[in-house]
Design a protein around this motif. Sequence first.
Motif, PDB file in Angstrom:
ATOM      1  N   TRP A   1      19.778   6.854 -17.388  1.00 28.99           N
ATOM      2  CA  TRP A   1      18.479   6.794 -18.378  1.00 28.99           C
ATOM      3  C   TRP A   1      18.233   5.314 -18.568  1.00 28.99           C
ATOM      4  N   SER A   2      19.112   4.379 -18.443  1.00 33.05           N
ATOM      5  CA  SER A   2      18.917   2.917 -18.643  1.00 33.05           C
ATOM      6  C   SER A   2      18.106   2.544 -17.688  1.00 33.05           C
ATOM      7  N   ALA A   3      17.912   3.062 -16.246  1.00 30.84           N
ATOM      8  CA  ALA A   3      16.851   2.451 -15.397  1.00 30.84           C
ATOM      9  C   ALA A   3      15.622   2.473 -15.991  1.00 30.84           C
ATOM     10  N   LEU A   4      15.217   3.382 -16.983  1.00 28.43           N
ATOM     11  CA  LEU A   4      13.951   3.344 -17.586  1.00 28.43           C
ATOM     12  C   LEU A   4      13.856   2.292 -18.519  1.00 28.43           C
ATOM     13  N   ALA A   5      14.698   1.756 -19.260  1.00 28.50           N
ATOM     14  CA  ALA A   5      14.655   0.795 -20.408  1.00 28.50           C
ATOM     15  C   ALA A   5      15.880   0.140 -20.029  1.00 28.50           C
ATOM     16  N   PRO A   6      16.156  -0.918 -19.030  1.00 26.93           N
ATOM     17  CA  PRO A   6      17.328  -1.843 -18.727  1.00 26.93           C
ATOM     18  C   PRO A   6      17.515  -2.568 -19.800  1.00 26.93           C
ATOM     19  N   LEU A   7      18.683  -3.196 -19.930  1.00 30.76           N
ATOM     20  CA  LEU A   7      19.081  -4.444 -20.774  1.00 30.76           C
ATOM     21  C   LEU A   7      18.508  -5.705 -19.967  1.00 30.76           C
ATOM     22  N   VAL A   8      17.575  -6.286 -20.653  1.00 36.34           N
ATOM     23  CA  VAL A   8      16.875  -7.712 -20.000  1.00 36.34           C
ATOM     24  C   VAL A   8      17.422  -8.951 -20.910  1.00 36.34           C
ATOM     25  N   ARG A   9      17.839 -10.124 -20.218  1.00 35.81           N
ATOM     26  CA  ARG A   9      17.982 -11.067 -20.660  1.00 35.81           C
ATOM     27  C   ARG A   9      16.889 -12.311 -19.745  1.00 35.81           C
TER      28      ARG A   9
ATOM     29  N   LYS B   1      25.830  -1.851 -23.770  1.00 33.41           N
ATOM     30  CA  LYS B   1      25.263  -2.997 -23.816  1.00 33.41           C
ATOM     31  C   LYS B   1      26.120  -4.296 -23.671  1.00 33.41           C
ATOM     32  N   GLU B   2      27.271  -4.219 -24.197  1.00 32.75           N
ATOM     33  CA  GLU B   2      28.194  -5.399 -24.182  1.00 32.75           C
ATOM     34  C   GLU B   2      28.521  -5.639 -22.753  1.00 32.75           C
ATOM     35  N   THR B   3      28.989  -4.646 -21.903  1.00 32.36           N
ATOM     36  CA  THR B   3      29.397  -4.482 -20.626  1.00 32.36           C
ATOM     37  C   THR B   3      28.145  -5.060 -19.532  1.00 32.36           C
ATOM     38  N   ALA B   4      26.812  -4.209 -19.950  1.00 28.57           N
ATOM     39  CA  ALA B   4      25.822  -4.974 -19.151  1.00 28.57           C
ATOM     40  C   ALA B   4      25.241  -6.285 -19.389  1.00 28.57           C
ATOM     41  N   ALA B   5      25.628  -6.621 -20.459  1.00 27.13           N
ATOM     42  CA  ALA B   5      25.355  -8.275 -20.782  1.00 27.13           C
ATOM     43  C   ALA B   5      25.800  -9.251 -19.778  1.00 27.13           C
ATOM     44  N   ARG B   6      27.351  -8.800 -19.744  1.00 32.14           N
ATOM     45  CA  ARG B   6      28.058  -9.439 -18.649  1.00 32.14           C
ATOM     46  C   ARG B   6      27.491 -10.370 -17.464  1.00 32.14           C
ATOM     47  N   PRO B   7      27.269  -9.371 -16.703  1.00 29.99           N
ATOM     48  CA  PRO B   7      26.632  -9.669 -15.192  1.00 29.99           C
ATOM     49  C   PRO B   7      25.035 -10.350 -15.416  1.00 29.99           C
ATOM     50  N   ALA B   8      24.288  -9.973 -16.622  1.00 29.03           N
ATOM     51  CA  ALA B   8      23.082 -10.742 -16.904  1.00 29.03           C
ATOM     52  C   ALA B   8      23.555 -12.164 -17.333  1.00 29.03           C
ATOM     53  N   GLU B   9      24.286 -12.417 -18.130  1.00 26.30           N
ATOM     54  CA  GLU B   9      24.467 -13.782 -18.622  1.00 26.30           C
ATOM     55  C   GLU B   9      25.334 -14.522 -17.499  1.00 26.30           C
TER      56      GLU B   9
ATOM     57  N   ALA C   1      17.577  -7.858 -15.366  1.00 29.31           N
ATOM     58  CA  ALA C   1      17.406  -6.592 -15.870  1.00 29.31           C
ATOM     59  C   ALA C   1      18.760  -6.019 -15.408  1.00 29.31           C
ATOM     60  N   VAL C   2      19.412  -5.243 -16.118  1.00 28.80           N
ATOM     61  CA  VAL C   2      20.620  -4.476 -15.957  1.00 28.80           C
ATOM     62  C   VAL C   2      20.597  -2.942 -16.347  1.00 28.80           C
ATOM     63  N   ASP C   3      20.882  -2.052 -15.332  1.00 28.39           N
ATOM     64  CA  ASP C   3      20.994  -0.727 -15.883  1.00 28.39           C
ATOM     65  C   ASP C   3      22.253  -0.042 -15.168  1.00 28.39           C
ATOM     66  N   ASP C   4      22.685   1.109 -15.246  1.00 29.76           N
ATOM     67  CA  ASP C   4      23.809   1.852 -14.955  1.00 29.76           C
ATOM     68  C   ASP C   4      23.200   3.049 -14.011  1.00 29.76           C
TER      69      ASP C   4
ATOM     70  N   LYS D   1      32.152   1.354 -14.167  1.00 28.59           N
ATOM     71  CA  LYS D   1      30.775   1.700 -13.753  1.00 28.59           C
ATOM     72  C   LYS D   1      29.952   1.056 -12.926  1.00 28.59           C
ATOM     73  N   ARG D   2      29.173   1.409 -12.069  1.00 27.72           N
ATOM     74  CA  ARG D   2      28.295   0.603 -11.011  1.00 27.72           C
ATOM     75  C   ARG D   2      27.104   0.157 -11.901  1.00 27.72           C
ATOM     76  N   TYR D   3      26.741  -1.184 -11.885  1.00 28.25           N
ATOM     77  CA  TYR D   3      25.322  -1.629 -12.575  1.00 28.25           C
ATOM     78  C   TYR D   3      24.617  -2.146 -11.495  1.00 28.25           C
ATOM     79  N   SER D   4      23.473  -1.860 -11.776  1.00 27.76           N
ATOM     80  CA  SER D   4      22.473  -2.692 -10.807  1.00 27.76           C
ATOM     81  C   SER D   4      21.814  -3.850 -11.560  1.00 27.76           C
ATOM     82  N   VAL D   5      21.922  -5.087 -10.977  1.00 24.23           N
ATOM     83  CA  VAL D   5      21.438  -6.490 -11.512  1.00 24.23           C
ATOM     84  C   VAL D   5      20.074  -6.914 -10.759  1.00 24.23           C
ATOM     85  N   VAL D   6      19.278  -6.986 -11.391  1.00 24.93           N
ATOM     86  CA  VAL D   6      17.831  -7.303 -10.883  1.00 24.93           C
ATOM     87  C   VAL D   6      17.537  -8.575 -11.311  1.00 24.93           C
ATOM     88  N   SER D   7      17.229  -9.747 -10.530  1.00 31.37           N
ATOM     89  CA  SER D   7      16.889 -10.889 -10.874  1.00 31.37           C
ATOM     90  C   SER D   7      15.688 -11.349 -10.261  1.00 31.37           C
TER      91      SER D   7
END
Length: 101
Positions: A72-80, A5-13, A66-69, A45-51
């Motif tokens: 399984w995170s594609a089912l419940a991505p990190l969302v900001r 989550k910490e790494t995934a939050a960077r591209p979202a922010e 929404a960010v996922d790797d 790791k490669r992350y998908s960032v959907v805005s």
Amino acid sequence: MGLNKETAARPAETRLAEWRRLGYDDWRAMLDDKELRLVVGQDDKRYSVVSYALDDGDGRVRMSVAVDDGGWSALAPLVRDEIMNSDGTFVSSEIEQTRRR
């Protein structure tokens, strides 16, 4: 291993910071548009960032990221997200001002 989550939050922010520099009319122009970016995180790791932008009612616009790797995170991505009022202020700013009173 689950989504870092910490790494995934960077591209979202980063994406939200790009949007924060825009005005309300720019946000309205993006309603119902979606953008997909593929980025490599600090963990290599490669992350998908959907805005995307949504009408949040009463003239507000919600920008969500929404960010996922790809696992399984594609089912419940990190969302900001951020919400902008029609006067260009952010809803989160109003909440912080209310807490300070």
